[in-house]
Design a protein around this motif. Structure first.
Motif, PDB file in Angstrom:
ATOM      1  N   ASN A   1      -0.067   1.669  -4.228  1.00 24.04           N
ATOM      2  CA  ASN A   1      -0.878   2.824  -3.846  1.00 24.04           C
ATOM      3  C   ASN A   1      -1.940   2.437  -2.824  1.00 24.04           C
ATOM      4  O   ASN A   1      -2.196   3.166  -1.861  1.00 24.04           O
ATOM      5  CB  ASN A   1      -1.568   3.424  -5.070  1.00 24.04           C
ATOM      6  N   SER A   2      -2.557   1.286  -3.043  1.00 21.87           N
ATOM      7  CA  SER A   2      -3.647   0.830  -2.170  1.00 21.87           C
ATOM      8  C   SER A   2      -3.139   0.577  -0.753  1.00 21.87           C
ATOM      9  O   SER A   2      -3.715   1.070   0.226  1.00 21.87           O
ATOM     10  CB  SER A   2      -4.285  -0.436  -2.733  1.00 21.87           C
ATOM     11  N   LEU A   3      -2.069  -0.187  -0.639  1.00 18.27           N
ATOM     12  CA  LEU A   3      -1.541  -0.522   0.680  1.00 18.27           C
ATOM     13  C   LEU A   3      -0.944   0.700   1.375  1.00 18.27           C
ATOM     14  O   LEU A   3      -1.109   0.889   2.584  1.00 18.27           O
ATOM     15  CB  LEU A   3      -0.502  -1.636   0.564  1.00 18.27           C
ATOM     16  N   GLY A   4      -0.256   1.540   0.605  1.00 27.08           N
ATOM     17  CA  GLY A   4       0.295   2.765   1.187  1.00 27.08           C
ATOM     18  C   GLY A   4      -0.794   3.718   1.638  1.00 27.08           C
ATOM     19  O   GLY A   4      -0.715   4.331   2.709  1.00 27.08           O
ATOM     20  N   GLY A   5      -1.844   3.829   0.837  1.00 30.99           N
ATOM     21  CA  GLY A   5      -2.949   4.720   1.177  1.00 30.99           C
ATOM     22  C   GLY A   5      -3.714   4.270   2.408  1.00 30.99           C
ATOM     23  O   GLY A   5      -4.254   5.096   3.154  1.00 30.99           O
ATOM     24  N   MET A   6      -3.753   2.959   2.640  1.00 30.89           N
ATOM     25  CA  MET A   6      -4.487   2.424   3.788  1.00 30.89           C
ATOM     26  C   MET A   6      -3.646   2.344   5.058  1.00 30.89           C
ATOM     27  O   MET A   6      -4.175   2.061   6.137  1.00 30.89           O
ATOM     28  CB  MET A   6      -5.035   1.035   3.456  1.00 30.89           C
TER      29      MET A   6
ATOM     30  N   CYS B   1      -8.114   4.806   0.368  1.00 26.84           N
ATOM     31  CA  CYS B   1      -7.573   5.104   1.696  1.00 26.84           C
ATOM     32  C   CYS B   1      -8.585   4.866   2.814  1.00 26.84           C
ATOM     33  O   CYS B   1      -8.205   4.543   3.943  1.00 26.84           O
ATOM     34  CB  CYS B   1      -7.104   6.559   1.757  1.00 26.84           C
ATOM     35  N   TYR B   2      -9.863   5.016   2.511  1.00 27.87           N
ATOM     36  CA  TYR B   2     -10.891   4.964   3.548  1.00 27.87           C
ATOM     37  C   TYR B   2     -11.606   3.621   3.624  1.00 27.87           C
ATOM     38  O   TYR B   2     -12.527   3.462   4.422  1.00 27.87           O
ATOM     39  CB  TYR B   2     -11.892   6.107   3.327  1.00 27.87           C
ATOM     40  N   ILE B   3     -11.154   2.645   2.839  1.00 28.16           N
ATOM     41  CA  ILE B   3     -11.745   1.310   2.905  1.00 28.16           C
ATOM     42  C   ILE B   3     -11.571   0.660   4.291  1.00 28.16           C
ATOM     43  O   ILE B   3     -12.469  -0.051   4.751  1.00 28.16           O
ATOM     44  CB  ILE B   3     -11.174   0.413   1.781  1.00 28.16           C
TER      45      ILE B   3
END
Length: 206
Positions: free
Chosen positions: A183-188, A55-57
């Motif tokens: 998950n990656s795209l949603g988290g970001m 999420c914090y990338i």
């Protein structure tokens, strides 16, 4: 690097415990609430869970951040796979429950899986960010049952479910990677929108 992998293993063990208690509960509402023990412990202990770190990338994306992210994911995979096979052997009920759950997961179409994972990523970000900024587990206790009861997909939990079910196939492998992407795209999403909003505000002020 070994320490980073071990931090990922710790997180994977806790997610496996959360997944195990969820599968063991006949009442899915109770199971989804008890699953929160995993993320509460991960956040308080500072362990490395991929879905929280990704999420914090958008905010910090240097070499160190990617190193923590990828080694943590490796640790997550190692732990959930090992715990899944161990618990399937020790508690036969979990193997059966995992098999039933994963059979349904593999009936989803790929876009459906991606969308479910995307919305899970949003809720994981909110759970972790509320804890990070306000030092309260309230976001975790609310957001985790919501994503579970909504039928959203969490990549690390799914790694455990497939391991405990004993279902190993190319389709399962592809499924997991679609969930990781979602998950990656949603988290970001929220961090990216916040950065974009901040840039627009700065442009307007200037």
């Amino acid at each position: 690097m070994l320490k980073k992998v071990i931090n990922g293993i710790f997180a994977g063990i806790l997610i496996s415990i959360g997944g195990a208690v969820y599968l063991a509960c006949d009442n899915k509402y109770v199971g989804s609430l008890l699953f929160t023990v995993a993320l509460v412990c991960i956040c308080y202990q500072g362990y490395s869970l991929y879905t929280g770190k990704i999420c914090y990338i958008p905010e910090k994306h240097g070499k160190e951040e990617f190193s923590v992210l990828l080694t943590g994911l490796l640790g997550n995979v190692i732990a959930t796979t090992a715990c899944g096979y161990a618990l399937a052997y020790a508690i036969l009920k979990l193997r059966e429950a995992g098999f039933n759950a994963c059979t349904l997961k593999l009936q989803q179409e790929m876009p459906q899986t991606f969308i479910r994972a995307f919305f899970c990523g949003i809720l994981i970000f909110l759970a972790v960010d509320i804890f990070k900024n306000h030092k309260t587990p309230l976001g975790i206790i609310l957001c985790i049952p919501v994503f579970i009861l909504s039928g959203f997909e969490h990549s690390v939990a799914d790694m455990f479910y497939f391991a405990v079910s004993g279902m190993v196939s190319l389709r399962a492998f592809v499924f997991i990677w679609i969930v990781i992407l979602g998950n990656s795209l949603g988290g970001m999403l929220f961090p990216l929108l916040s950065i974009l909003g901040g840039k627009k505000d700065a442009e307007q002020k200037s």
